[in-house]
Structure formats: C-alpha cells, structure tokens
Design an enzyme around this catalytic site. Structure first.
Site, PDB file in Angstrom:
ATOM      1  N   SER A   1     138.332  72.171  98.352  1.00 17.06           N
ATOM      2  CA  SER A   1     139.145  71.035  97.921  1.00 17.06           C
ATOM      3  C   SER A   1     138.495  69.733  98.371  1.00 17.06           C
ATOM      4  O   SER A   1     138.229  69.545  99.565  1.00 17.06           O
ATOM      5  CB  SER A   1     140.542  71.158  98.538  1.00 17.06           C
ATOM      6  OG  SER A   1     141.302  70.007  98.243  1.00 17.06           O
ATOM      7  N   ALA A   2     138.231  68.825  97.417  1.00 16.39           N
ATOM      8  CA  ALA A   2     137.436  67.621  97.711  1.00 16.39           C
ATOM      9  C   ALA A   2     138.046  66.738  98.785  1.00 16.39           C
ATOM     10  O   ALA A   2     137.339  66.200  99.632  1.00 16.39           O
ATOM     11  CB  ALA A   2     137.246  66.816  96.425  1.00 16.39           C
TER      12      ALA A   2
ATOM     13  N   THR B   1     140.490  69.312  79.879  1.00 19.94           N
ATOM     14  CA  THR B   1     139.354  68.410  80.080  1.00 19.94           C
ATOM     15  C   THR B   1     139.004  68.306  81.567  1.00 19.94           C
ATOM     16  O   THR B   1     139.885  68.073  82.398  1.00 19.94           O
ATOM     17  CB  THR B   1     139.713  67.002  79.541  1.00 19.94           C
ATOM     18  OG1 THR B   1     140.121  67.159  78.180  1.00 19.94           O
ATOM     19  CG2 THR B   1     138.541  66.056  79.613  1.00 19.94           C
TER      20      THR B   1
ATOM     21  N   CYS C   1     149.314  69.277 104.347  1.00 24.33           N
ATOM     22  CA  CYS C   1     149.916  69.912 103.180  1.00 24.33           C
ATOM     23  C   CYS C   1     151.191  70.661 103.533  1.00 24.33           C
ATOM     24  O   CYS C   1     151.923  71.090 102.647  1.00 24.33           O
ATOM     25  CB  CYS C   1     148.911  70.852 102.529  1.00 24.33           C
ATOM     26  SG  CYS C   1     147.793  71.597 103.685  1.00 24.33           S
TER      27      CYS C   1
HETATM   28  N1  PLP Z   1     144.397  75.557 101.676  1.00 19.87           N
HETATM   29  C1  PLP Z   1     144.296  74.996 102.890  1.00 19.87           C
HETATM   30  C2  PLP Z   1     143.697  75.766 104.021  1.00 19.87           C
HETATM   31  C3  PLP Z   1     144.755  73.684 103.096  1.00 19.87           C
HETATM   32  O1  PLP Z   1     144.645  73.134 104.306  1.00 19.87           O
HETATM   33  C4  PLP Z   1     145.345  72.997 102.018  1.00 19.87           C
HETATM   34  C5  PLP Z   1     145.913  71.651 102.274  1.00 19.87           C
HETATM   35  O2  PLP Z   1     145.653  70.664 101.802  1.00 19.87           O
HETATM   36  C6  PLP Z   1     145.384  73.601 100.756  1.00 19.87           C
HETATM   37  C7  PLP Z   1     144.929  74.909 100.639  1.00 19.87           C
HETATM   38  C8  PLP Z   1     145.914  72.881  99.546  1.00 19.87           C
HETATM   39  O3  PLP Z   1     144.885  72.042  99.069  1.00 19.87           O
HETATM   40  P1  PLP Z   1     145.051  71.043  97.827  1.00 19.87           P
HETATM   41  O4  PLP Z   1     145.710  69.831  98.387  1.00 19.87           O
HETATM   42  O5  PLP Z   1     143.643  70.770  97.382  1.00 19.87           O
HETATM   43  O6  PLP Z   1     145.836  71.716  96.774  1.00 19.87           O
END
Ligand code: PLP
Length: 334
Positions: A154-155, A189, A276
């Site tokens: 995840s960027a 896209t 998150c």
């Molecule tokens: N997986 C992990 C280990 C995370 O820490 C997070 C939190 O951002 C995610 C998944 C979810 O990522 P995203 O925000 O790119 O959906």
C-alpha cells in the site's frame, strides 16, 4: 491509438517493471489496485469462497480476517509473533488449509513476523502463501518478499499517495469485472498518477534503506525515558524484533484518549491503535496477545517517519512526562 494514450500505457508498464525489479517477481504477476484493503480482500475472499477454510494469523488486519470468514486462526504468542508450531499442526493435519496468510510486520505492535519460515513451510506442502507487507515495505528492504505467492502493498505506508497499492498474484483469478485493464483481473481505469507516485516513493525508500538501514536506537531511547518518567508503563513486545519506527505502550493510568487530546494540543500526533484501526474500539491484536480488557483502553501507539530525529523522539518522551504530571494534578484537584 493516439500518442498520449500510448505514452500513458508505456508509463504504466514501466512502473510495473520498476516495481517488479524491487520485488523480484514477474511483471505479469503484478496488479495495480486501490490499496492493501482491496488486495487482501481479493485474495482471501477468492480462497475462502472457492476452496474453503483458509488459515490466517490472529493478528492480521481486518481486511484479511473479515473476508476469510470461518478461517482457522494461527494463534499469537505473548512475544507478538504468530505461532509457527500451530501453523505446522494445521499444515500437517488431515485437512490442511487451501492457503495461508501471515503479515510481514504487525500494524499495531510493529513485531516482525516469521513470514520467511511460514513461506518455506507452505512451500514444502505446496500450499499458496499470502503476505500482507503493508507495514514492512519502505521501512525494511523488500528483498525476498516477491517470493510469496501473493503479496500486498500500500503506497501510503511508504510515503506514496493514499488510495493506491499493488497485489502480486499467482494463478488466474479476477475480482473486478467489466473491463480489460490489468489483464482483466481487476477491471477499471488504472490510477496512473497514483501508480507513478507509488513506484517513485518505494524506489526512494529502497535507495535510502540501502544507503543506511535505520536502527531502533531512537525508539529504544524514547521507551527507556518514558518507562523512567511514567512508572508502570508497559511496552508491548519490548524484547521482540520490531519495526524501528513503532512503539506500543500501555500507560499505567487514564484512558488513552485523554493522553491523545493533551499530546495533540502540544503538537504530537499519536494514536490509540494503528491508523487503519484506531477509532474502532479496543485492539483485537492486543486482545489476541492476552492483554487484559482494562489495559486495552490505556494503549497508545507511536509511529515515526524516517525523517524523524532523535530530538523528535525525546521531545515526545518529555511531553508524555508533562501530560502524566498534568493528569495527576487534575486528579488531585478533582
Ligand atoms: N494491512 C495492514 C497491515 C495495514 O496496516 C493497513 C492499514 O492501513 C491495511 C492493510 C489497509 O491498507 P489500505 O489503507 O491501503 O487499504
């Protein structure tokens, strides 16, 4: 068929190639998407729906655990590590899981997980292995992660923009239908500006990590100071190898939200859990590690950027000592 579209396509494939150079995997196996949540859902929902009871660790992000409904849980030890003995029992049992998911590093504790060992164990049994490397990438070198059958990134976790990520996949499956993009695996896209920024961000972090790998010294000095000035503070998984930027503390008194509000007024942005999962109540990761219910409300999580200096860490420790004193004074006055 016009030049600007061809240029965009060329840039997209150039980004894919550069990302696979970092991960050492095949460009055909890499799909761009909206982030780690989508990547994890795509893999786990696919296996859970088509092949049944998958195995995931008890400390996975909800975007792994929830789509893996009914999964066998690999328990976590008090050290914060997923238990490989339990994984071994699952893999060698009469009904082995059709796939296994273990993250590279935990988002709340920062504990580095034994994903290489788990990958090897799965490989010996011919069972596909998924690794959510959202927290690892950009903080530790990516080398070796491309070996996983499925890999999530995840960027925004490594300095890129929000809303873009990638999934390394193996095998033919599709989760968004209705367009030819990404070899029809993920229609829609592509977010080309986001993808280009993501790849540039990871390249920059990888170059910085190759030049100098940050150590945990600043974080450790911070933890020592906090434990000294706020007696009774418990550092979660303090003896386990952890990401250098993460510290998870159980404070001796007062709800974490009180600490957060005061620290925020002093200019410090810390949270009650990982970005998150904060705001969603008590941590399931810490509950899985056996922390008592009342401790879960006294947890704060600190995470730093590579740019943060030792002074920044020490300033936070000093601010926490101040908050501790002010909360005590308020108690006395009350
Ligand atoms: N997986 C992990 C280990 C995370 O820490 C997070 C939190 O951002 C995610 C998944 C979810 O990522 P995203 O925000 O790119 O959906």
């Amino acid at each position: 068929m016009y030049a600007s579209a061809a240029g965009a396509k060329e840039l997209l494939e150039d980004c894919r190639q550069r990302l696979t150079d970092i991960l050492t995997c095949d460009p055909e196996d890499l799909v761009f998407l909206s982030g780690a949540t989508e990547a994890n859902n795509a893999v786990l929902a696919h296996f859970a729906a088509k092949r049944g009871k998958v195995a995931v660790s008890a400390i996975e992000h909800p975007s792994v655990r929830e789509p893996a409904a009914g999964a066998a849980l690999i328990p976590v030890l008090v050290t914060g590590h997923a238990c490989l003995d339990s994984l071994h029992i699952l893999l060698t049992g009469s009904d082995p899981p059709p796939m296994v998911s273990l993250m590279a590093a935990n988002n709340e504790t920062g504990v580095i997980q034994p994903w290489q060992e788990a990958l090897e164990m799965c490989r010996r049994k011919g069972i596909p292995f998924h690794c959510d490397a959202a927290q690892w990438l950009g903080k530790l070198p990516a080398a070796g992660l491309g070996e996983c059958d499925f890999l999530t990134g995840s960027a925004h976790k490594f300095g890129g923009p929000k809303g873009v990520g990638f999934l390394k996949i193996r095998g033919p499956f599709r989760w968004l239908k209705g367009g030819p993009q990404e070899e029809r695996r993920r229609a829609g896209t592509e977010n080309l500006p986001g993808i280009a920024a993501m790849v540039a961000a990871l390249e920059a972090r990888e170059a910085a990590l190759a030049a100098q790998l940050p150590g945990p010294e600043f974080r450790n000095a911070f933890e020592t100071l906090v434990q000294r000035s706020i007696p009774g503070t418990h550092i979660v998984a303090v003896t386990s190898p952890r990401l250098w930027n993460t510290s998870l503390l159980v404070l001796p008194s007062h709800a974490n939200v009180k600490w957060l509000a005061r620290l925020s007024r002093m200019g410090f942005e810390v949270s009650t859990g990982s970005a998150c999962s904060s705001g969603g109540g008590a941590s399931e990761v810490l509950a899985a590690m056996g922390l008592p219910e009342d401790a879960l409300r006294r947890v704060i999580r600190v995470s730093a950027l590579p740019e943060h200096s030792e002074e920044d860490w020490l300033a936070l420790a000093a601010a926490m000592a101040e908050v501790h004193a002010s909360l005590r004074d308020t108690d006395k006055a009350g």
